[in-house]
Design a protein around this motif. Structure first.
Motif, mmCIF file in Angstrom:
data_model
loop_
_atom_site.group_PDB
_atom_site.id
_atom_site.type_symbol
_atom_site.label_atom_id
_atom_site.label_comp_id
_atom_site.label_asym_id
_atom_site.label_seq_id
_atom_site.Cartn_x
_atom_site.Cartn_y
_atom_site.Cartn_z
ATOM 1 N N LEU A 35 18.310 12.757 5.699
ATOM 2 C CA LEU A 35 17.732 13.619 4.687
ATOM 3 C C LEU A 35 16.293 13.984 5.043
ATOM 4 O O LEU A 35 15.628 13.299 5.814
ATOM 5 C CB LEU A 35 17.764 12.911 3.333
ATOM 6 C CG LEU A 35 19.138 12.574 2.760
ATOM 7 C CD1 LEU A 35 18.988 11.843 1.436
ATOM 8 C CD2 LEU A 35 19.971 13.830 2.566
ATOM 9 N N ASP A 36 15.789 15.060 4.433
ATOM 10 C CA ASP A 36 14.404 15.452 4.595
ATOM 11 C C ASP A 36 13.515 14.437 3.868
ATOM 12 O O ASP A 36 13.705 14.161 2.675
ATOM 13 C CB ASP A 36 14.188 16.846 4.015
ATOM 14 C CG ASP A 36 12.750 17.282 4.089
ATOM 15 O OD1 ASP A 36 12.339 17.751 5.149
ATOM 16 O OD2 ASP A 36 12.037 17.119 3.081
ATOM 17 N N ALA A 37 12.526 13.883 4.584
ATOM 18 C CA ALA A 37 11.719 12.803 4.027
ATOM 19 C C ALA A 37 10.880 13.262 2.838
ATOM 20 O O ALA A 37 10.725 12.513 1.850
ATOM 21 C CB ALA A 37 10.817 12.213 5.118
ATOM 22 N N VAL A 38 10.317 14.476 2.894
ATOM 23 C CA VAL A 38 9.507 14.968 1.783
ATOM 24 C C VAL A 38 10.357 15.119 0.526
ATOM 25 O O VAL A 38 9.939 14.738 -0.580
ATOM 26 C CB VAL A 38 8.831 16.305 2.153
ATOM 27 C CG1 VAL A 38 8.087 16.885 0.955
ATOM 28 C CG2 VAL A 38 7.863 16.109 3.311
ATOM 29 N N ALA A 39 11.563 15.655 0.683
ATOM 30 C CA ALA A 39 12.449 15.835 -0.469
ATOM 31 C C ALA A 39 12.872 14.497 -1.061
ATOM 32 O O ALA A 39 12.938 14.338 -2.287
ATOM 33 C CB ALA A 39 13.676 16.642 -0.059
ATOM 34 N N VAL A 40 13.162 13.513 -0.209
ATOM 35 C CA VAL A 40 13.531 12.177 -0.694
ATOM 36 C C VAL A 40 12.410 11.592 -1.539
ATOM 37 O O VAL A 40 12.633 11.072 -2.644
ATOM 38 C CB VAL A 40 13.855 11.245 0.493
ATOM 39 C CG1 VAL A 40 13.926 9.791 0.032
ATOM 40 C CG2 VAL A 40 15.166 11.649 1.144
ATOM 41 N N LEU A 41 11.180 11.661 -1.034
ATOM 42 C CA LEU A 41 10.063 11.061 -1.751
ATOM 43 C C LEU A 41 9.697 11.842 -3.009
ATOM 44 O O LEU A 41 9.240 11.258 -3.996
ATOM 45 C CB LEU A 41 8.863 10.928 -0.821
ATOM 46 C CG LEU A 41 9.089 9.940 0.329
ATOM 47 C CD1 LEU A 41 7.884 9.893 1.251
ATOM 48 C CD2 LEU A 41 9.385 8.539 -0.203
ATOM 49 N N ASP A 97 0.825 -1.208 0.000
ATOM 50 C CA ASP A 97 0.000 0.000 0.000
ATOM 51 C C ASP A 97 0.857 1.254 0.000
ATOM 52 O O ASP A 97 0.629 2.167 -0.793
ATOM 53 C CB ASP A 97 -0.916 0.010 1.224
ATOM 54 C CG ASP A 97 -2.036 -1.005 1.118
ATOM 55 O OD1 ASP A 97 -3.190 -0.597 0.949
ATOM 56 O OD2 ASP A 97 -1.753 -2.215 1.196
ATOM 57 N N PHE A 98 1.823 1.314 0.926
ATOM 58 C CA PHE A 98 2.655 2.513 1.001
ATOM 59 C C PHE A 98 3.941 2.221 1.755
ATOM 60 O O PHE A 98 4.057 1.204 2.451
ATOM 61 C CB PHE A 98 1.911 3.690 1.660
ATOM 62 C CG PHE A 98 1.450 3.451 3.078
ATOM 63 C CD1 PHE A 98 2.275 3.735 4.166
ATOM 64 C CD2 PHE A 98 0.178 2.970 3.335
ATOM 65 C CE1 PHE A 98 1.852 3.537 5.473
ATOM 66 C CE2 PHE A 98 -0.266 2.767 4.635
ATOM 67 C CZ PHE A 98 0.568 3.052 5.710
ATOM 68 N N VAL A 99 4.902 3.109 1.575
ATOM 69 C CA VAL A 99 6.121 3.104 2.376
ATOM 70 C C VAL A 99 6.117 4.359 3.237
ATOM 71 O O VAL A 99 5.559 5.392 2.847
ATOM 72 C CB VAL A 99 7.395 3.068 1.504
ATOM 73 C CG1 VAL A 99 7.458 1.806 0.673
ATOM 74 C CG2 VAL A 99 7.496 4.307 0.611
ATOM 75 N N THR A 100 6.722 4.274 4.415
ATOM 76 C CA THR A 100 6.957 5.456 5.230
ATOM 77 C C THR A 100 8.460 5.694 5.304
ATOM 78 O O THR A 100 9.251 4.754 5.288
ATOM 79 C CB THR A 100 6.382 5.301 6.652
ATOM 80 O OG1 THR A 100 6.982 4.164 7.290
ATOM 81 C CG2 THR A 100 4.875 5.122 6.609
ATOM 82 N N VAL A 101 8.819 6.955 5.352
ATOM 83 C CA VAL A 101 10.224 7.345 5.479
ATOM 84 C C VAL A 101 10.319 8.312 6.642
ATOM 85 O O VAL A 101 9.742 9.408 6.598
ATOM 86 C CB VAL A 101 10.760 7.995 4.194
ATOM 87 C CG1 VAL A 101 12.183 8.492 4.403
ATOM 88 C CG2 VAL A 101 10.710 7.005 3.035
ATOM 89 N N ALA A 102 11.002 7.895 7.686
ATOM 90 C CA ALA A 102 11.137 8.717 8.882
ATOM 91 C C ALA A 102 12.255 9.725 8.701
ATOM 92 O O ALA A 102 13.186 9.521 7.925
ATOM 93 C CB ALA A 102 11.401 7.841 10.103
ATOM 94 N N ALA A 103 12.151 10.807 9.445
ATOM 95 C CA ALA A 103 13.184 11.852 9.421
ATOM 96 C C ALA A 103 13.371 12.353 10.843
ATOM 97 O O ALA A 103 12.736 13.322 11.249
ATOM 98 C CB ALA A 103 12.790 12.995 8.497
ATOM 99 N N PRO A 104 14.238 11.685 11.641
ATOM 100 C CA PRO A 104 14.418 12.101 13.032
ATOM 101 C C PRO A 104 14.845 13.558 13.143
ATOM 102 O O PRO A 104 15.546 14.087 12.281
ATOM 103 C CB PRO A 104 15.523 11.166 13.538
ATOM 104 C CG PRO A 104 15.486 9.993 12.613
ATOM 105 C CD PRO A 104 15.065 10.536 11.285
#
Length: 332
Positions: A59-65, A40-47
Motif C-alpha cells: 500500500l501507499d505509505a502516506v495513505a496508510v498513515l 517517538d515515531f513509526v516508519t512505514v516503508a513502501a517499496p
C-alpha cells in the motif's frame, strides 16, 4: 543522569511480506501499540516494486498513515516517500495534508530511488513550498468573505539541476511548518548521500556495525552539518538495529531486516546492548527493525521499554504533541 533515548520502529519492509496485510486494522493495531509505548515515531516503508513472494504488493505509505492518524493522538507518523517518482509539488502537498490530519505528527523518510541529486532537489524545493504560506495568510473572515490575504502567500520559482517548480503551495502552512526530514545513512554510502543528510536531515538513521564506527560517523556527520551552515545540535542520530525477540517461538522463514547491527535474544539483553551503545557512541537513540512486527512489537513495548525506563533511559509518557516536540526540535 543519562540522556533519554529517542526510539522509533519500522512497521513495514521487515520480515516476510505477509507480515504487512492490506487491512487498516492491522496498521491501527500496530501503531496504537507503539503509541502505548510512547515511541517517538513509526516508519512505514513502501517499496517501489513488490518484494520476492509478495503477490499482494504494498500500500501507499502516506495513505496508510492518513487512515490511521485519526485513531492515534501522539506518536509520530513517518512514511517512506520514493524520490523522484513522487514529484516535489505533490510530495509537499501530501505531507502537508498528512501533517494537518495528524495535527502535527508527520515526517518524511527519504527513499532515494534514483540519485542523491534528484533526492536533494526534491528535498530542497519542499521547504520553500511549505514556507510559501505565512502563518497570517489565512484570514477566514466571514463578514467580508475573505479567506486569504492574497499578498501573503509567497510565490517561488525554483530551478534546480533535476527539478523546476512554481509556487506557492495549494495547501496552507501545516501545524509543524516543515515536517522533520529523516534520512537513512550507511557509513559506506556515497558522498552524495552524506551531503544530503548533512544539508537537510533532521533525523539520520545510521547503519554502523561497531560502536567505534558509529561514534566516528556521528562526529563526521555533525562536522559536515556545521560546514553546511546548520546547527549540529538540531540533528538527531539514531542507529538502526534489526531485532528478533521471538526466541524461536515465532513463525519460521522470516528474513532478517537489513541493518549493520543485528540482535537476536531476550528483551533484557537488548536493553543492555542499547544502553552500552548509547554510552559508547553518543548517539541520540535507535531505530528498531523487527523481524516480525506482529510478533516483536509487543515484546518491545511490554518488555524492552520497561527495562530501559528502569535504567532511566526512556520516558514514561509523551511530554509534547508534535513530532518536533518528541524529537526536541525547534518549531519552524
Amino acid at each position: 543522569m543519562p540522556r533519554k533515548l529517542h526510539l522509533s520502529v519500522e512497521l513495514a519492509g521487515t520480515g516476510h511480506p505477509s507480515a504487512a496485510p492490506l487491512a487498516a486494522a492491522h496498521w491501527a493495531d500496530l501503531i496504537g501499540l507503539a503509541e502505548q509505548g510512547a515511541l517517538d515515531f513509526v516508519t512505514v516503508a513502501a517499496p517501489l516494486s513488490p518484494l520476492p513472494g509478495d503477490s499482494a504488493g504494498r500500500l501507499d505509505a502516506v495513505a496508510v498513515l492518513a487512515r490511521v492518524a485519526p485513531m492515534t493522538s501522539r506518536i509520530g507518523l513517518v512514511p517512506t516517500v520514493p524520490t523522484p517518482h513522487t514529484g516535489p509539488f505533490p510530495l509537499s502537498t501530501a505531507l502537508a495534508t498528512l501533517d494537518f490530519v495528524s495535527e502535527g505528527r508527520t515526517g518524511r523518510l527519504v527513499d532515494v530511488s534514483s540519485t542523491e541529486a534528484e533526492a536533494a532537489d526534491t528535498t530542497e524545493v519542499a521547504a520553500p513550498l511549505w514556507d510559501s504560506w505565512g502563518d497570517d495568510a489565512e484570514i477566514q473572515d466571514a463578514t467580508t468573505g475573505r479567506f486569504i490575504d492574497r499578498e501573503r502567500p509567497h510565490h517561488i520559482d525554483f530551478e534546480g539541476p533535476q527539478q523546476s517548480v512554481r509556487g506557492p503551495s495549494i495547501v496552507t502552512r501545516s501545524p509543524q511548518g516543515r515536517p522533520p526530514l529523516v534520512v537513512a545513512l550507511d557509513v559506506h554510502d556515497s558522498d552524495g548521500q552524506w551531503e544530503l543528510a548533512a544539508s537537510h536531515a533532521d533525523v539520520v538513521l545510521l547503519d554502523a556495525e561497531q560502536p567505534t564506527v558509529a561514534r566516528l560517523a556521528r562526529a563526521a556527520l555533525l562536522s559536515r552539518v556545521a560546514e553546511a551552515g546548520r546547527d549540529p545540535d538540531a540533528l538527531r542520530v539514531l542507529v538502526r538495529v534489526a531485532v528478533d525477540l521471538r526466541n524461536g517461538t515465532g513463525p519460521g522463514g522470516l528474513p532478517f531486516p537489513p541493518a549493520e547491527l543485528r540482535f537476536t535474544g531476550a528483551a533484557a539483553e537488548l536493553a543492555g546492548l542499547l544502553a552500552d551503545w548509547h554510552a559508547a557512541t553518543g548517539v541520540d537513540g535507535f531505530h528498531l527493525l523487527p523481524a516480525s512486527a506482529r510478533a516483536d512489537l509487543p515484546v518491545l513495548v511490554h518488555n524492552l521499554l520497561p527495562q530501559l525506563r528502569q535504567r532511566g533511559l526512556f520516558r514514561t509518557a509523551y511530554t509534547g504533541v508534535t513530532l518536533r516536540d518528541h524529537l526536541g526540535l525547534s518549531a519552524w
